[in-house]
Design a protein around this motif. Structure first.
Motif, mmCIF file in Angstrom:
data_model
loop_
_atom_site.group_PDB
_atom_site.id
_atom_site.type_symbol
_atom_site.label_atom_id
_atom_site.label_comp_id
_atom_site.label_asym_id
_atom_site.label_seq_id
_atom_site.Cartn_x
_atom_site.Cartn_y
_atom_site.Cartn_z
ATOM 1 N N LEU A 1 -4.418 -4.192 -3.427
ATOM 2 C CA LEU A 1 -3.092 -3.633 -3.716
ATOM 3 C C LEU A 1 -1.990 -4.668 -3.555
ATOM 4 O O LEU A 1 -0.975 -4.616 -4.255
ATOM 5 N N GLU A 2 -2.170 -5.602 -2.623
ATOM 6 C CA GLU A 2 -1.151 -6.648 -2.468
ATOM 7 C C GLU A 2 -1.113 -7.539 -3.701
ATOM 8 O O GLU A 2 -0.039 -7.924 -4.178
ATOM 9 N N GLN A 3 -2.304 -7.870 -4.260
ATOM 10 C CA GLN A 3 -2.354 -8.661 -5.484
ATOM 11 C C GLN A 3 -1.724 -7.906 -6.643
ATOM 12 O O GLN A 3 -0.978 -8.487 -7.452
ATOM 13 N N ALA A 4 -2.013 -6.603 -6.727
ATOM 14 C CA ALA A 4 -1.440 -5.788 -7.805
ATOM 15 C C ALA A 4 0.078 -5.732 -7.680
ATOM 16 O O ALA A 4 0.807 -5.822 -8.683
ATOM 17 N N ALA A 5 0.574 -5.618 -6.436
ATOM 18 C CA ALA A 5 2.020 -5.571 -6.227
ATOM 19 C C ALA A 5 2.668 -6.891 -6.592
ATOM 20 O O ALA A 5 3.745 -6.924 -7.222
ATOM 21 N N THR B 1 0.817 -1.226 0.000
ATOM 22 C CA THR B 1 0.000 0.000 0.000
ATOM 23 C C THR B 1 0.841 1.263 0.000
ATOM 24 O O THR B 1 0.315 2.352 -0.173
ATOM 25 N N LEU B 2 2.152 1.123 0.229
ATOM 26 C CA LEU B 2 3.057 2.265 0.284
ATOM 27 C C LEU B 2 4.226 2.025 -0.652
ATOM 28 O O LEU B 2 4.626 0.885 -0.876
ATOM 29 N N GLU B 3 4.770 3.114 -1.157
ATOM 30 C CA GLU B 3 5.982 2.999 -1.966
ATOM 31 C C GLU B 3 6.994 4.039 -1.480
ATOM 32 O O GLU B 3 6.632 5.164 -1.137
ATOM 33 N N GLU B 4 8.246 3.630 -1.433
ATOM 34 C CA GLU B 4 9.295 4.524 -0.943
ATOM 35 C C GLU B 4 9.439 5.714 -1.888
ATOM 36 O O GLU B 4 9.639 5.559 -3.081
ATOM 37 N N ALA B 5 9.331 6.922 -1.323
ATOM 38 C CA ALA B 5 9.450 8.138 -2.128
ATOM 39 C C ALA B 5 10.768 8.850 -1.881
ATOM 40 O O ALA B 5 11.352 9.427 -2.803
ATOM 41 N N ARG C 1 12.573 8.975 6.471
ATOM 42 C CA ARG C 1 12.080 8.161 5.365
ATOM 43 C C ARG C 1 10.643 8.577 5.059
ATOM 44 O O ARG C 1 9.805 8.690 5.964
ATOM 45 N N ILE C 2 10.363 8.824 3.788
ATOM 46 C CA ILE C 2 9.046 9.287 3.365
ATOM 47 C C ILE C 2 8.485 8.288 2.363
ATOM 48 O O ILE C 2 9.178 7.877 1.415
ATOM 49 N N TYR C 3 7.233 7.892 2.580
ATOM 50 C CA TYR C 3 6.559 6.940 1.707
ATOM 51 C C TYR C 3 5.307 7.579 1.120
ATOM 52 O O TYR C 3 4.618 8.367 1.790
ATOM 53 N N LYS C 4 5.040 7.230 -0.119
ATOM 54 C CA LYS C 4 3.840 7.719 -0.796
ATOM 55 C C LYS C 4 2.748 6.652 -0.692
ATOM 56 O O LYS C 4 2.997 5.476 -0.903
ATOM 57 N N VAL C 5 1.543 7.101 -0.342
ATOM 58 C CA VAL C 5 0.407 6.193 -0.246
ATOM 59 C C VAL C 5 -0.118 5.915 -1.653
ATOM 60 O O VAL C 5 -0.404 6.848 -2.414
ATOM 61 N N LYS C 6 -0.218 4.651 -1.992
ATOM 62 C CA LYS C 6 -0.661 4.291 -3.338
ATOM 63 C C LYS C 6 -2.158 4.566 -3.513
ATOM 64 O O LYS C 6 -2.948 4.488 -2.566
ATOM 65 N N ASP C 7 -2.531 4.885 -4.741
ATOM 66 C CA ASP C 7 -3.944 5.035 -5.069
ATOM 67 C C ASP C 7 -4.584 3.650 -5.211
ATOM 68 O O ASP C 7 -3.896 2.627 -5.332
ATOM 69 N N LEU C 8 -5.904 3.638 -5.229
ATOM 70 C CA LEU C 8 -6.607 2.375 -5.453
ATOM 71 C C LEU C 8 -6.264 1.822 -6.830
ATOM 72 O O LEU C 8 -5.991 2.573 -7.772
ATOM 73 N N ASP C 9 -6.263 0.520 -6.933
ATOM 74 C CA ASP C 9 -5.922 -0.109 -8.209
ATOM 75 C C ASP C 9 -6.955 0.259 -9.285
ATOM 76 O O ASP C 9 -8.160 0.350 -9.006
ATOM 77 N N ASN C 10 -6.448 0.476 -10.499
ATOM 78 C CA ASN C 10 -7.326 0.920 -11.585
ATOM 79 C C ASN C 10 -8.430 -0.080 -11.914
ATOM 80 O O ASN C 10 -9.533 0.286 -12.336
#
Length: 922
Positions: free
Chosen positions: A914-918, A887-891, A900-909
């Motif tokens: 999100l775990e399945q998409a990752a 659900t997070l990606e390192e920014a 350390r700053i992480y960006k919150v991912k948007d909902l899957d298109n």
């Protein structure tokens, strides 16, 4: 006749050494007595011969000739090494020949002359094309984007350069003031080309330290060409300039010249008698000593500014600075009604209704006064220097208070103690009424239990005053009866009123902060957010000595001396000392309330000791007693012989007893010298200790860290500002940042981004929600973050560098606060092993390892080590398993991995988890 008499009397008194001022409704210099024409100044000093001439032209009726005193320059400040890694230094670095023009960006400074002279070098073929391409003109100096003339003139200079077909490049590191001038340039071994008028004619020796020429492009370009072609030897002129600057414009030269002027002034016979008066000398000496103490108090609090530049260093002051900046940029009405949407999203904060405005208003007032006097000081510098400035006022206040307790000598000692000590009453009615004007304070001083003690003391003082008034109008026996009855009735009425008002809800019950002062474990059990603040922890015993050094031993002696004399003011010192000692032991931040009274009490002790051991009027009656004086009295002819001898014996016995009572046993110089030398040694150690503590322990900022490298040189760790700058430049203005509340003020102040919680901690539920997100799995945390529109998450991690103030060490407080609000979702016990250990290695609990705090802290950390990573703070080797985030990606990760700053991912298109998409993308 009457006017002549007044003038004659005044001149006669002045000749006797008195200072005379005549107040009159009208004074015409063209129609007055000769003696009153010269004005009141004993000495007039100007900064140059040019200014002296202007003064004479402006004030022709003042006959006293001004004396020239060239301003001193602190040349040592220009010896600082240049940071070659600094971005602005790298930008300015060049192999080209540099012609430097330094001045404020104002039209009257004629900066355009430098541009035209530079272009003329090319246009008039004074240098070859190749030489011209190897040259550059740098224009630098005072520029403030808030001053419209600076902005407009910069654009004008740009247009002039464009018309002359010169390429321009502008660097604006921020507002700058007070640019260096010719003296500083000469000190830097740079030859100076300047206009042959005004100040430069006194500063520059033409042909020796620089070149003076007419203010025309032709003459300036010719002078530049002479340096390029070698007509003028730059190195020789540079050496001459440095010698000339050190000799005539150094701070030492300035002080020596000023001292000479003052010595000539005080040696004036008409003034010398006054200065020879011991009383005037003592008063002058006290003022000088107090001024030096104030200077030391300010200086000892500038270590952090000198080492880490003028910047707001700590957490809470960032909000004060931000609100003060808002007040300066707008007005008090806008400030008072400001709704801060950058904090406590989505709730926001009404600043005027939740802030004590005294600090902001004081800083803004100083800023406005300085700007009205044409001192363009930035509000940040005022905020940074306000605390050192007020330390001087604190020293003066300590002097005045202690002088009331004992004398001015003890007052000076108290001022000196509190001036260097590293840790540290108005009218009650007026102060209470003024505080009630602050919206969120309102009627709290009269409706909260914490304020009842102060209100009760105030009422008691009124009762005492009333009783004294009644005593003066009644006989003793009548007063005793009335007094007992009045005390009994008053106690019953006051106690009943207090109980009824409390039960009725008009007076609020005691708060958690109050209970935590009496029960140190109360906050940890019931209000963990209070206990999580480091300043609320009980004070360790070594901290008393660390902050107060020898004063902690002198303090009880001062309390004892107050008991011996026991005047009203001594009762205040005793009560203050006892209560402050208790509360300082309960809560470490309350050491600040203990320090002033410790300094006052210790000063009384040291002053009494010095009074005793420096009093040479006490002598040994057996060896140094002066011969007794025998008074001749007429004999009583009726007195018997036996009576006479008995009287003599009684007299001798009483005299011996009197001598014995008067002798204190401090006899020889060796005893006095031993005590005084020992105490002088302790005072020196005290000053050294306090300076060391202030410099090393209390001047280390929270946003700029420093360490020592192997060669002993200082290494600056600037991860916090690096991260906040990244947030400011690389995220959208509408971004919402989730972090622990410790960093809220800094993110809002430095990164200018919206935060969910900050250091105000007014909403425990909101903070607990953030704690729940940090201590939960990704799925639970993602739901919370989406609900609060969070775009980025910031965590502090010190495992790589050994920074112990990171979020993993604070994590248990996040868990406890979250558990207090969400007991079904967060349980502290799930983060401890079966043996009750809090671990981060392979034995860490599944709940711990699945929390997003753990994952964000150690994400990709093992890759740094090529295997299992080592946490230097907790001394643990991490599991070898790779941490995955869905659900997070390192920014962003700062240079030393602290922020350390992480960006919150948007909902899957396409609606996938999100775990399945990752996993699919992997």
């Amino acid at each position: 006749g009457a006017e002549r008499l007044v003038v004659d009397a005044a001149t006669g008194l002045k000749a006797k050494g008195h200072n005379v001022v005549i107040y009159t409704s009208h004074h015409d210099r063209e129609h007055c007595f000769e003696e009153t024409k010269d004005g009141m100044a004993n000495c007039i000093v100007v900064n140059s011969i040019f200014t002296s001439n202007v003064f004479r032209e402006s004030f022709p009726n003042i006959r006293k000739a001004p004396q020239v005193l060239y301003p001193g320059i602190h040349f040592e400040a220009y010896e600082k090494k240049v940071d070659v890694d600094d971005l602005y230094v790298k930008i300015l670095e060049s192999s080209k020949v540099t012609i430097l023009s330094i001045n404020r960006f104002e039209r009257k400074k004629n900066i355009v002359l430098a541009i035209r002279a530079f272009a003329r070098l090319r246009d008039d073929d004074m240098v070859s094309e190749k030489q011209f391409l190897s040259m550059r003109l740098v224009i630098a100096g005072g520029y403030d984007h808030r001053v419209q003339e600076n902005v407009d003139h910069h654009k004008e200079l740009d247009r002039v350069a464009s018309r002359l077909e010169l390429e321009t490049f502008t660097i604006m590191p921020g507002s700058t003031t007070h640019p260096p001038e010719s003296a500083q340039a000469m000190y830097a071994r740079l030859p100076v080309i300047a206009c042959n008028s005004g100040g430069p004619r006194e500063t520059i020796r033409n042909g020796i330290t620089g070149v003076l020429c007419s203010p025309t492009p032709l003459e300036f370009s010719e002078a530049i060409a002479d340096f390029i072609s070698g007509v003028h030897d730059r190195e020789v002129m540079g050496d001459n300039g440095r010698e000339h600057a050190q000799k005539n414009f150094s701070l030492t030269t300035f002080v020596n010249s000023l001292e000479l002027i003052l010595m000539n002034l005080v040696q004036d016979p008409s003034r010398s008698r006054k200065l020879q008066d011991p009383q005037h000398q003592a008063s002058l000496l006290k003022v000088i000593i107090l001024g030096l103490i104030a200077a030391v108090a300010i200086s000892s609090r500038l270590f952090s500014i000198i080492r880490f530049e003028s910047v707001i260093h700590e957490f809470d002051p960032w909000f004060n600075y931000r609100t003060t900046r808002r007040l300066v940029q707008t007005n008090f009405y806008e400030f008072w009604n400001w709704f801060d949407e950058r904090s406590w999203y989505p709730l926001g904060r009404v600043v005027g209704g939740t802030v004590y405005p005294g600090l902001m208003v004081t800083s803004a007032t100083i800023h406005n006064i300085l700007h009205a006097l044409n001192f363009p000081v930035d509000i940040r510098n005022i905020c940074v220097l306000l605390a050192p400035l007020f330390s001087a006022f604190t020293a003066v206040a300590a002097y005045l208070l202690t002088s009331e307790m004992k004398d001015s000598s003890a007052g000076l000692l108290a001022a000196a103690f509190i001036g260097v000590a590293p840790a540290y009453s108005s009218f009650y009615v007026l102060g209470t009424l003024m505080s009630m004007q602050i919206p969120f304070v309102g009627f709290q001083p009269t409706r909260t239990s914490e304020h009842m003690a102060a209100l009760g003391i105030f009422g008691l003082l009124q009762i005492i005053a009333f009783v004294e008034l009644v005593r003066s109008h009644l006989a003793s026996n009548q007063f005793q009866v009335l007094f007992k009855g009045f005390i009994f009735i008053a106690f019953i009425l006051m106690f009943s009123a207090l109980v009824l008002l409390t039960v009725g809800g008009y007076i609020a019950p005691w708060t958690g902060r109050f209970y935590s002062l009496w029960d140190t474990g109360y906050a940890k059990k019931y209000i963990p957010i209070i206990a999580s603040v480091s300043e609320h922890q009980p004070t360790a015993w070594p901290s008393f000595f660390f902050d107060l050094e020898m004063l902690i031993f002198l303090f009880p002696a001062g309390i004892y001396l107050c008991f011996k004399e026991l005047r009203d003011e001594h009762v205040f010192v005793i009560l203050y000392g006892i209560t402050a000692s208790y509360f300082a032991g309960v809560m470490v931040r309350l050491m600040l309330t203990l320090t002033p009274i410790v300094c006052v009490s210790s000063a009384i002790t040291v002053s009494r000791l010095l009074d005793t051991y420096l009093d040479y009027s006490v002598v040994n009656p057996e060896t140094s007693e002066p011969a007794p004086v025998v008074e001749s009295k007429p004999k009583d002819k009726h007195k018997k012989v036996g009576d006479s001898s008995r009287s003599a014996a009684t007299s001798t016995k009483s005299e011996k007893k009197k001598k014995k009572e008067q002798f204190f046993g401090i006899i020889g110089n060796d005893t006095r010298g031993l005590i005084l030398l020992n105490f002088f040694f302790f005072l020196v150690i005290f000053i050294w200790h306090c300076t060391w503590v202030t410099s090393n322990a209390y001047s280390s900022p929270s946003i700029v860290l420093a360490s020592r490298q192997a060669d002993g040189s200082q290494y600056i760790i600037d991860d916090f500002r690096e991260a906040y700058y990244w947030l400011r430049k690389n995220t959208d203005d509408s971004a919402k940042v989730m972090s622990w509340w410790d960093y809220g003020y800094q993110i809002a102040g430095m990164a200018d981004r919206t935060v969910l919680v900050d250091n105000n901690t007014w909403n425990n539920t909101h903070i607990a929600t953030v704690g729940k997100a940090m201590s939960s799995s990704e799925d639970v945390a993602y739901e919370i973050m989406r609900r609060h529109d969070v775009t980025h998450v910031l965590v502090i991690f010190g495992g790589l560098l050994g920074y112990s103030g990171d979020d993993i060490n604070k994590f248990l407080w996040m868990i406890r606060i979250a558990e207090g609000v969400y007991p079904d979702d967060v349980k502290e016990g799930n983060f401890f092993t079966a043996r009750g250990e809090y671990r981060v290695d392979s034995e860490a609990t599944p709940t711990m390892r699945n929390s997003i705090m753990y994952k964000m802290s150690y994400y990709n950390y093992n890759e740094l080590f090529g295997g299992q990573g080592q946490d230097r703070v907790r001394g643990a080797r991490l599991p070898a398993d790779k941490i995955k985030l869905s659900t997070l990606e390192e920014a962003f990760t700062s240079e030393n991995w602290i922020v350390r700053i992480y960006k919150v991912k948007d909902l899957d298109n396409i609606g996938r988890h999100l775990e399945q998409a990752a996993n699919f993308e992997a």
